[in-house]
Design an enzyme around this catalytic site. Sequence first.
Site, mmCIF file in Angstrom:
data_model
loop_
_atom_site.group_PDB
_atom_site.id
_atom_site.type_symbol
_atom_site.label_atom_id
_atom_site.label_comp_id
_atom_site.label_asym_id
_atom_site.label_seq_id
_atom_site.Cartn_x
_atom_site.Cartn_y
_atom_site.Cartn_z
ATOM 1 N N LYS A 116 0.692 -1.302 -0.330
ATOM 2 C CA LYS A 116 0.220 -0.208 0.020
ATOM 3 C C LYS A 116 1.098 1.517 -0.033
ATOM 4 O O LYS A 116 0.836 2.067 -0.669
ATOM 5 C CB LYS A 116 -1.545 0.417 1.131
ATOM 6 C CG LYS A 116 -1.932 0.884 1.492
ATOM 7 C CD LYS A 116 -3.093 0.853 2.209
ATOM 8 C CE LYS A 116 -2.659 0.840 3.796
ATOM 9 N NZ LYS A 116 -2.220 2.024 4.173
ATOM 10 N N SER A 117 1.797 1.937 0.950
ATOM 11 C CA SER A 117 2.843 2.392 0.889
ATOM 12 C C SER A 117 3.494 2.536 0.032
ATOM 13 O O SER A 117 3.271 3.733 -1.055
ATOM 14 C CB SER A 117 3.886 1.996 2.084
ATOM 15 O OG SER A 117 3.006 2.444 3.138
ATOM 16 N N GLY A 152 -5.316 7.907 5.521
ATOM 17 C CA GLY A 152 -4.137 9.435 5.982
ATOM 18 C C GLY A 152 -3.594 9.725 5.287
ATOM 19 O O GLY A 152 -2.360 10.631 4.521
ATOM 20 N N SER A 166 6.796 9.461 10.931
ATOM 21 C CA SER A 166 5.957 9.742 10.501
ATOM 22 C C SER A 166 6.531 9.667 9.332
ATOM 23 O O SER A 166 6.797 10.293 8.661
ATOM 24 C CB SER A 166 5.070 10.640 10.487
ATOM 25 O OG SER A 166 3.868 10.652 9.478
ATOM 26 N N ASP A 215 2.455 -0.654 11.627
ATOM 27 C CA ASP A 215 0.935 -1.268 11.194
ATOM 28 C C ASP A 215 0.942 -2.719 11.528
ATOM 29 O O ASP A 215 -0.312 -3.588 11.375
ATOM 30 C CB ASP A 215 0.987 -1.119 9.703
ATOM 31 C CG ASP A 215 0.621 0.167 9.325
ATOM 32 O OD1 ASP A 215 0.957 1.213 10.322
ATOM 33 O OD2 ASP A 215 1.601 1.061 8.363
ATOM 34 N N LYS A 253 -4.521 6.599 14.584
ATOM 35 C CA LYS A 253 -4.648 5.804 13.303
ATOM 36 C C LYS A 253 -5.742 6.043 13.250
ATOM 37 O O LYS A 253 -6.688 6.659 13.646
ATOM 38 C CB LYS A 253 -3.690 3.965 13.652
ATOM 39 C CG LYS A 253 -2.586 4.382 13.714
ATOM 40 C CD LYS A 253 -1.781 4.547 13.029
ATOM 41 C CE LYS A 253 -0.627 4.771 12.975
ATOM 42 N NZ LYS A 253 0.884 5.212 11.613
ATOM 43 N N ARG A 294 -6.433 2.514 17.841
ATOM 44 C CA ARG A 294 -5.812 0.811 18.163
ATOM 45 C C ARG A 294 -5.443 0.754 19.195
ATOM 46 O O ARG A 294 -5.466 -0.900 19.479
ATOM 47 C CB ARG A 294 -5.183 0.745 16.793
ATOM 48 C CG ARG A 294 -5.218 0.675 15.783
ATOM 49 C CD ARG A 294 -4.151 0.337 14.427
ATOM 50 N NE ARG A 294 -4.748 0.527 13.202
ATOM 51 C CZ ARG A 294 -4.383 0.460 11.967
ATOM 52 N NH1 ARG A 294 -2.950 0.826 12.362
ATOM 53 N NH2 ARG A 294 -5.038 0.882 10.817
#
Length: 428
Positions: A23-24, A94, A166, A314, A341, A345
């Site tokens: 995904k990233s 995000g 981040s 993650d 997140k 979480r």
Amino acid sequence: MAKEIIVRPARNLSGSIRLPGDKSISHRYAMLGAIADGTTTLENFSTGADCASTLGCLKALGVTWERKANRVLIHGHGPKLQPPSAPLDCGNSGSTMRMLSGILAGQQFASALAGDESLSRRPMARVIAPLEMMGARISAADGAKPPLRISGGRLRAIDYKLPVASAQVKTAVLFAGLFASGETRVEEPVRTRDHGELALRAFGAEVKQKGNEVRIMGSHKLHAIEATVPGDLSSAAFFLCAAALFPGSQLILSHLGMNPTRSFLLDLLAGMGLRISVTQLEETHGELVGTVQANGGELRGATIQNPQTATLIDEIPVLAAIAPYTTDGIEIRDARELRVKESDRIAAMATNLQTMGAVVEEREDGLKILGGQTLRGAEIDSQGDHRIAMAFAIAALRAEGETLIRGADAAVISYPGFFEVLDSVVER
Ligand code: S3P
């Protein structure tokens, strides 16, 4: 996909899986392909709804692309995009909102970015601050929450120390750095995933990295690439943790991304007793890819703290989900970021584990979960968070009785076929 799914206990796990594209990496390749010259071809593009949100935003910015199954062709628009006629819809993502902000900061027009209810609660000050220092004007809702309105323009290079670790923010600043004159420098408190740096280099940008510092030269033209996106290790984490639950399990994951800034999970699980071997290791556009074979064994516990927490961020939900079944339990520290997140979480893990009968200590920045526990099947709420839905499907495999997962459809955010693939490797 069904909103509610029942997961029954399993006896073992065995089979071979090829994971959807990371995904990233998919987000980054799509965004850079959009502002490059030429047509970028991406095979094994993420099937998740998040990356579809990125593609949707790019279309609204005048970028044309075609998609056939997991192959995406992006016709680069060059650095100047078109003003969108409506707010850009980032959905639940995000990554889309934060990283695209970096590109929008360098555009000669104003644009707005909005998201769903979960994204609308997430902090954006972290991306607003550096982009404003570079010269963009950005307004947000109260508390620096979405929607964002960005008036872009000529940017100046900055020297920026990230207050929170981040990778999304680091990438946003580096993307904005492409539009600035001079060299932009970003320093992070702990080293986070470097897909942004590697992708920028693959598309032809001048990027230097040393320790926790990255520099990018502005005003560089990007060129299109052809790439196969490596399988998503964060999605593989659910299967690896499932394999770790059963001593007899045998799992093969092919074409898996193993970027060293992401792959600590493999070391951690190996240290806990999962037997892991890696073959067919190769590098593509700076990203390591290989085949992982995992065989179940013992399942000892672990303590996870920074810098590991940042690189495992993650994967922590699924690690917490298997923690009660380890011999010594798992303690997670330095994980305050998990509270902001897609859901909180830490709270979601604690509540759902307790619902299954586990003893859990919830802390402001983490969790302590005792080992050697027996869990019972229960009704779990994903809280609309894809990783919570999938993590509890794994916890359910070793529980006594059936588990009902409400909001299981959240899995489409990163892995639409997850429950079917899980069923295909589970033996009951
Ligand atoms: C991501 C970075 C992490 C991670 C997210 C993807 C990225 O978020 O949790 O799923 O692609 O850069 P933060 O940047 O908020 O830590």
